[in-house]
Design a protein around this motif. Structure first.
Motif, PDB file in Angstrom:
ATOM      1  N   VAL A 208      -9.613  -3.739   6.539  1.00 35.49           N
ATOM      2  CA  VAL A 208      -8.025  -3.305   6.177  1.00 35.49           C
ATOM      3  C   VAL A 208      -7.552  -4.294   5.391  1.00 35.49           C
ATOM      4  O   VAL A 208      -6.429  -4.038   4.895  1.00 35.49           O
TER       5      VAL A 208
ATOM      6  N   ASP B  57      -3.995  -0.540  10.569  1.00 36.79           N
ATOM      7  CA  ASP B  57      -2.734  -0.378   8.655  1.00 36.79           C
ATOM      8  C   ASP B  57      -1.487  -0.992   9.006  1.00 36.79           C
ATOM      9  O   ASP B  57      -1.989  -1.145   8.086  1.00 36.79           O
TER      10      ASP B  57
ATOM     11  N   TRP C  73       1.030   4.446   1.035  1.00 36.58           N
ATOM     12  CA  TRP C  73       0.890   5.152   2.614  1.00 36.58           C
ATOM     13  C   TRP C  73       1.969   5.080   2.766  1.00 36.58           C
ATOM     14  O   TRP C  73       2.219   5.599   3.850  1.00 36.58           O
ATOM     15  N   TYR C  74       2.295   3.589   3.107  1.00 37.32           N
ATOM     16  CA  TYR C  74       3.135   2.937   4.241  1.00 37.32           C
ATOM     17  C   TYR C  74       4.990   3.442   3.571  1.00 37.32           C
ATOM     18  O   TYR C  74       5.306   3.877   4.258  1.00 37.32           O
TER      19      TYR C  74
ATOM     20  N   PRO D 243       1.203  -0.954  -0.181  1.00 42.86           N
ATOM     21  CA  PRO D 243      -0.023  -0.247   0.355  1.00 42.86           C
ATOM     22  C   PRO D 243       0.424   1.170   0.086  1.00 42.86           C
ATOM     23  O   PRO D 243       2.018   1.079   1.023  1.00 42.86           O
TER      24      PRO D 243
ATOM     25  N   ASP E  71      -7.245  -3.626   2.213  1.00 37.98           N
ATOM     26  CA  ASP E  71      -6.738  -2.524   1.341  1.00 37.98           C
ATOM     27  C   ASP E  71      -5.548  -1.650   1.666  1.00 37.98           C
ATOM     28  O   ASP E  71      -4.658  -1.358   0.632  1.00 37.98           O
ATOM     29  N   THR E  72      -5.249  -0.995   2.964  1.00 40.87           N
ATOM     30  CA  THR E  72      -4.669  -0.745   3.825  1.00 40.87           C
ATOM     31  C   THR E  72      -3.591  -1.317   4.728  1.00 40.87           C
ATOM     32  O   THR E  72      -2.125  -0.888   4.639  1.00 40.87           O
TER      33      THR E  72
ATOM     34  N   HIS F  58      -1.257   6.570  11.154  1.00 39.05           N
ATOM     35  CA  HIS F  58      -1.846   5.443  10.864  1.00 39.05           C
ATOM     36  C   HIS F  58      -1.869   4.648  12.376  1.00 39.05           C
ATOM     37  O   HIS F  58      -0.830   4.375  12.714  1.00 39.05           O
TER      38      HIS F  58
END
Length: 485
Positions: free
Chosen positions: A269, A239, A64-65, A62, A271-272, A192
């Protein structure tokens, strides 16, 4: 298998063919057990990823990470009460019987005092999760990881599977995980939530029995570990799942691929969420959304797979130590060195703190986090959402590390150059080259630092007067129109 099935309250004498989705969804506890049973019996997840490393390793990380870069690790639990030695207090005292721990207990506690007696003193009376979130936000962190259960088995949430050994039944009398999750999402939704969970427990009779059976039985996994993991995901929607306590046996015993297939395919969760690589003694640096490989892992060179440097502000412990001298804590310059070298090589950094038993963040830890945040306020452009450049560090001047965003290159300088002249051997100038310093002359966006003519295989850059620069430690140059040597 029949004993495990009856514990779930499901009649499974004839197999799983009659257990449909409607039946599973009637009760959350039944659903948790049903997932465990489906995975144990080799069933497939409804959609998405198969319970094999070959399938799971194909899942994209993902975004965001990788963008986040900065995380805060919070190691807090019953071991914060004696706050002596480390968070492995119980094992070192009554497992391996290390002399320092045995002597500490003999000197300070009455005969017959047990580790569980500490739980009632794990008071958390000053624990205000909104205060914590304020500090995390000020630090510049983009995710946190809270220790929900360490190897002593005590859970920081009211787990159905840890009766009388959790933060609601004994000690604070509150859901420490839930309170932090609620505050984080209300006050800093850009940060997160991550949850640490230990797969094993030192002195749990179920685990000891499985171990004595050479892991041919798995009662501990089916009755404790997996139900807890499902509970954490379903109740708190993290997340990050940061697994640990994996090293005594392989991932097959832990049914790691089964749980992860559900997590990535059907959880709330899916997808994230990201996970680390600690799912069995054979999985580190091999499987996971990102690799941790070992504690305080910082290889200093670019890695082919996303990785994380999980490290401590206290050089000797993850949990709080009352007797730690100030010299045992990293200085802000040392912390920034870890941040810069980690991110330059494509890693994230997870910076550990250890709160006291009463919920107070030790002042020196809070100071380091706020100092980090003040640096990121000025220089975060070189950190967040950055990518490794063609070179990670400079070939001429030590303590210079690079990141990039598209055609922009950032040089992070850990030491102010002597004479105010920086020599770079890994960067070549072109007629289009411009160099700026973050935190200097910001009111004039067209301003550039002077570039001195040198050979085609390097650059010399004239630094401004240090008193005119806002950044107090580690300085960042923003370079456009440059090429790698």
């Amino acid at each position: 298998m029949e004993m495990r099935v009856s514990a779930c309250g499901i009649n499974m004498a004839d197999g799983l063919h009659h257990l449909n989705t409607e039946t599973i969804s009637r009760n959350l506890s039944v659903m948790k057990c049903a997932y465990v049973l489906i995975l144990l019996l080799g069933g497939e997840i409804a959609s998405g990823y198969d319970p094999t490393w070959e399938s799971l390793d194909k899942r994209p990380l993902p975004v965001w990470y990788d963008d986040a870069k900065i995380g805060i690790f919070i190691v807090w639990g019953v071991y914060s009460v004696p706050s002596f030695g480390s968070e492995w207090f119980w094992e070192f005292w009554q497992g391996s019987h290390e002399k320092d721990y045995v002597d500490f207990m003999a000197k300070n506690y009455p005969p017959g005092f047990t580790y569980p007696n500490f739980a009632s003193q794990f008071s958390a009376e000053f624990y205000n999760p909104e205060d914590w979130v304020s500090v995390f936000n000020a630090s510049g962190a983009r995710y946190i990881v809270l220790t929900t259960k360490h190897h002593d088995g005590y859970t920081l949430w009211p787990s159905e599977f840890s009766w009388n050994w959790n933060s609601m039944d004994v000690g604070p009398k509150r859901d420490l995980v839930g309170d932090l999750a609620k505050s984080l999402r209300a006050k800093a939704p850009h940060i997160h939530l991550g949850l640490y969970h230990s797969l094993y427990e030192w002195f749990n009779p179920l685990y000891i029995k499985d171990k004595m059976n050479n892991y041919t039985t798995d009662d501990f996994v089916t009755r404790k570990t997996l139900p807890e993991l499902f509970e954490l995901v379903n109740d708190y929607n993290p997340d990050v799942i940061w697994s640990d306590g994996d090293w005594e046996t392989d991932d097959v015993y832990w049914n790691a691929t089964g749980f992860l297939a559900w997590l990535f395919s059907d959880s709330s969760v899916k997808d994230t969420v990201v996970v680390n690589d600690r799912w069995g003694k054979d999985t580190r640096c091999k499987h996971g959304s990102y690799y941790t490989c070992k504690d305080r892992y910082n290889p200093g060179v670019l890695q082919p797979h996303k990785w994380e440097n999980c490290m401590t502000l206290d050089r000797k412990s993850w949990g709080y130590r009352r007797n730690a001298p100030v010299t045992d804590y990293l200085s802000i310059s040392e912390l920034l060195t870890e941040v810069v070298t980690t991110v330059s090589c494509g890693g994230n950094i997870l910076i550990n703190i250890g709160p006291a038993h009463d919920g107070i963040l030790p002042a020196i830890m809070e100071e380091r986090l706020r100092q980090l945040g003040s640096w990121l306020d000025i220089n975060g452009e070189a950190i967040y959402k950055s990518k490794p450049w063609a070179h990670q560090n400079d070939t001429t001047t030590s303590g210079v590390w690079f990141t990039s965003k598209n055609s922009t290159v950032y040089a992070m300088i850990l030491n102010w150059p002597k004479g105010g002249i920086l020599n770079l051997g890994s960067v070549s100038a072109t007629p289009q080259t411009k160099v700026k310093m973050l935190g200097y002359n910001e009111e004039d966006p067209s301003n550039s630092l002077e570039i001195l003519p040198v050979s085609p295989t390097g650059m010399q850059i004239t630094f401004p007067d240090m008193s005119d620069v806002r950044s107090l430690w580690a300085w960042v140059l923003v370079m456009s129109g440059v090429t790698p040597t």
